[in-house]
Design a protein around this motif. Structure first.
Motif, mmCIF file in Angstrom:
data_model
loop_
_atom_site.group_PDB
_atom_site.id
_atom_site.type_symbol
_atom_site.label_atom_id
_atom_site.label_comp_id
_atom_site.label_asym_id
_atom_site.label_seq_id
_atom_site.Cartn_x
_atom_site.Cartn_y
_atom_site.Cartn_z
ATOM 1 N N ALA A 38 0.735 -1.079 0.091
ATOM 2 C CA ALA A 38 -0.009 0.167 0.135
ATOM 3 C C ALA A 38 0.853 1.342 0.003
ATOM 4 C CB ALA A 38 -1.040 0.320 1.018
ATOM 5 N N GLY A 39 0.510 2.217 -0.479
ATOM 6 C CA GLY A 39 1.183 3.520 -0.627
ATOM 7 C C GLY A 39 0.683 4.578 0.179
ATOM 8 N N ALA A 40 -0.347 4.007 1.185
ATOM 9 C CA ALA A 40 -0.730 5.089 2.179
ATOM 10 C C ALA A 40 -1.347 4.374 3.585
ATOM 11 C CB ALA A 40 -1.995 6.314 1.642
ATOM 12 N N LEU A 41 -1.230 4.801 4.586
ATOM 13 C CA LEU A 41 -1.833 4.252 6.022
ATOM 14 C C LEU A 41 -2.612 5.417 6.505
ATOM 15 C CD1 LEU A 41 1.323 2.507 7.388
ATOM 16 C CD2 LEU A 41 -1.024 1.421 6.185
ATOM 17 N N PRO A 42 -3.823 5.211 7.028
ATOM 18 C CA PRO A 42 -4.597 6.416 7.924
ATOM 19 C C PRO A 42 -3.834 6.282 9.314
ATOM 20 C CG PRO A 42 -6.127 4.643 6.887
ATOM 21 C CD PRO A 42 -4.850 4.288 6.568
ATOM 22 N N VAL A 43 -3.811 7.316 9.825
ATOM 23 C CA VAL A 43 -3.187 7.369 11.195
ATOM 24 C C VAL A 43 -4.072 7.559 12.340
ATOM 25 C CG1 VAL A 43 -1.393 8.661 12.560
ATOM 26 C CG2 VAL A 43 -1.090 8.368 10.237
ATOM 27 N N SER A 44 -4.112 6.817 13.151
ATOM 28 C CA SER A 44 -5.315 7.186 14.406
ATOM 29 C C SER A 44 -4.695 6.968 15.713
ATOM 30 C CB SER A 44 -6.276 5.853 14.299
ATOM 31 O OG SER A 44 -5.374 4.643 14.753
ATOM 32 N N ASN A 71 -6.285 7.188 19.584
ATOM 33 C CA ASN A 71 -7.466 6.950 20.689
ATOM 34 C C ASN A 71 -8.743 6.835 19.847
ATOM 35 O OD1 ASN A 71 -5.615 7.680 22.791
ATOM 36 N ND2 ASN A 71 -5.953 9.820 22.654
ATOM 37 N N ASP A 72 -8.742 6.011 18.837
ATOM 38 C CA ASP A 72 -9.671 5.631 17.963
ATOM 39 C C ASP A 72 -10.325 6.934 17.229
ATOM 40 O OD1 ASP A 72 -11.324 3.392 17.124
ATOM 41 O OD2 ASP A 72 -13.109 4.024 18.759
ATOM 42 N N ARG A 73 -9.375 7.767 16.875
ATOM 43 C CA ARG A 73 -9.738 8.684 16.015
ATOM 44 C C ARG A 73 -8.926 8.923 14.958
ATOM 45 N NH1 ARG A 73 -13.312 12.414 16.828
ATOM 46 N NH2 ARG A 73 -12.350 13.970 15.722
ATOM 47 N N LEU A 74 -9.301 9.009 13.724
ATOM 48 C CA LEU A 74 -8.593 9.223 12.466
ATOM 49 C C LEU A 74 -8.108 10.631 12.574
ATOM 50 C CD1 LEU A 74 -7.533 8.005 9.803
ATOM 51 C CD2 LEU A 74 -9.736 9.259 8.580
ATOM 52 N N ILE A 75 -6.477 10.806 12.807
ATOM 53 C CA ILE A 75 -6.002 12.292 12.866
ATOM 54 C C ILE A 75 -5.028 12.423 11.747
ATOM 55 C CG2 ILE A 75 -5.964 12.036 15.377
ATOM 56 C CD1 ILE A 75 -2.978 11.505 15.101
ATOM 57 N N GLY A 76 -4.721 11.504 10.584
ATOM 58 C CA GLY A 76 -3.875 11.960 9.744
ATOM 59 C C GLY A 76 -3.895 10.894 8.460
ATOM 60 N N MET A 77 -3.032 11.226 7.634
ATOM 61 C CA MET A 77 -2.703 9.839 6.474
ATOM 62 C C MET A 77 -1.284 10.210 6.567
ATOM 63 S SD MET A 77 -5.316 8.253 5.433
ATOM 64 C CE MET A 77 -4.941 7.662 3.628
ATOM 65 N N ILE A 78 -0.514 9.094 6.324
ATOM 66 C CA ILE A 78 0.986 8.842 6.022
ATOM 67 C C ILE A 78 0.969 8.165 4.620
ATOM 68 C CG2 ILE A 78 1.382 6.954 7.245
ATOM 69 C CD1 ILE A 78 3.920 9.580 6.905
ATOM 70 N N THR A 79 1.774 8.574 3.506
ATOM 71 C CA THR A 79 1.689 8.146 2.244
ATOM 72 C C THR A 79 3.318 7.939 2.034
ATOM 73 O OG1 THR A 79 1.911 10.444 1.060
ATOM 74 C CG2 THR A 79 -0.186 9.438 1.614
ATOM 75 N N ASP A 80 3.650 7.178 0.890
ATOM 76 C CA ASP A 80 4.983 7.005 0.655
ATOM 77 C C ASP A 80 5.700 8.377 0.081
ATOM 78 O OD1 ASP A 80 3.177 7.135 -1.783
ATOM 79 O OD2 ASP A 80 3.912 5.037 -2.355
ATOM 80 N N ARG A 81 4.602 9.233 -0.444
ATOM 81 C CA ARG A 81 5.062 10.404 -1.117
ATOM 82 C C ARG A 81 5.450 11.635 0.392
ATOM 83 N NH1 ARG A 81 5.755 13.687 -5.332
ATOM 84 N NH2 ARG A 81 5.282 15.811 -5.079
ATOM 85 N N ASP A 82 4.712 11.387 1.441
ATOM 86 C CA ASP A 82 4.889 12.030 2.480
ATOM 87 C C ASP A 82 6.414 11.545 3.220
ATOM 88 O OD1 ASP A 82 2.369 13.284 2.677
ATOM 89 O OD2 ASP A 82 1.570 11.829 4.149
ATOM 90 N N ILE A 83 6.635 10.317 3.036
ATOM 91 C CA ILE A 83 7.979 9.866 3.493
ATOM 92 C C ILE A 83 9.064 10.262 2.622
ATOM 93 C CG2 ILE A 83 9.569 7.517 3.750
ATOM 94 C CD1 ILE A 83 6.598 6.467 4.683
ATOM 95 N N ALA A 84 8.933 10.399 1.407
ATOM 96 C CA ALA A 84 9.973 10.766 0.707
ATOM 97 C C ALA A 84 10.303 12.245 0.407
ATOM 98 C CB ALA A 84 9.453 10.415 -0.932
ATOM 99 N N VAL A 85 9.089 13.149 0.529
ATOM 100 C CA VAL A 85 9.147 14.783 0.528
ATOM 101 C C VAL A 85 9.331 15.035 1.836
ATOM 102 C CG1 VAL A 85 8.033 16.718 -0.306
ATOM 103 C CG2 VAL A 85 8.128 14.592 -1.704
ATOM 104 N N ARG A 86 8.760 14.624 2.821
ATOM 105 C CA ARG A 86 8.700 15.254 4.184
ATOM 106 C C ARG A 86 9.823 14.676 4.993
ATOM 107 N NH1 ARG A 86 2.384 15.784 4.994
ATOM 108 N NH2 ARG A 86 2.165 17.171 3.236
#
Length: 145
Positions: free
Chosen positions: A32-38, A40-55
């Motif tokens: 997969a190229g992305a994972l939701p980030v949770s 305390n049982d709440r969706l707080i963001g997304m991490i993508t392969d592009r985030d890893i490369a660029v940020r």
């Protein structure tokens, strides 16, 4: 056709305190190229392969950086009971290749990708979405960072 009919329901989540290395390993294991980030049982963001490369990599952060330091915090999502064509148009306008899918109680129930739309709705709807997603610039352009 409803998003719930074409989405991927089995979603792996990242924890904001995981390292980038751990998140990348999970992405590789599940292809997969992305994972939701949770948290305390709440969706707080997304991490993508592009985030890893660029940020992370491009900014010289190590692989031990935390997911919360690199993830996209602004979450765009859709509902499982929305029409696929409507969601595809939104994806094109927002230039997003995948969206978390939530239910009306705001619980994560899946992820829908451009590939899911192509498989479920065919080339007309997915082609229009891809055309919009592929336009240069946009809200998610890394060039302006």
């Amino acid at each position: 056709m409803k998003v719930s009919e074409i989405m991927t329901p089995d979603v792996h989540m990242a924890n904001p305190d995981q390292t980038i290395r751990e998140a990348a390993k999970t992405m590789a294991e599940i292809d997969a190229g992305a994972l939701p980030v949770s948290e305390n049982d709440r969706l707080i963001g997304m991490i993508t392969d592009r985030d890893i490369a660029v940020r992370c990599v491009a900014e010289g952060r190590g692989l031990d950086a935390k997911v919360r330091e690199v993830m996209t915090q602004e979450i765009k999502y859709c509902f499982g009971d929305q029409e696929v064509e409507e969601v595809a148009k939104n994806m094109a306008q927002q230039q997003l290749r995948r969206l978390p899918v939530i239910d009306r109680s705001k619980r994560l129930v899946g992820i829908v990708s451009l590939g899911d739309i192509a498989a479920g709705e065919g080339p007309d709807v997915s082609g229009d979405a891809l055309r919009g997603i592929s336009q240069p610039g946009g809200l998610h352009s890394q060039a302006s960072r």
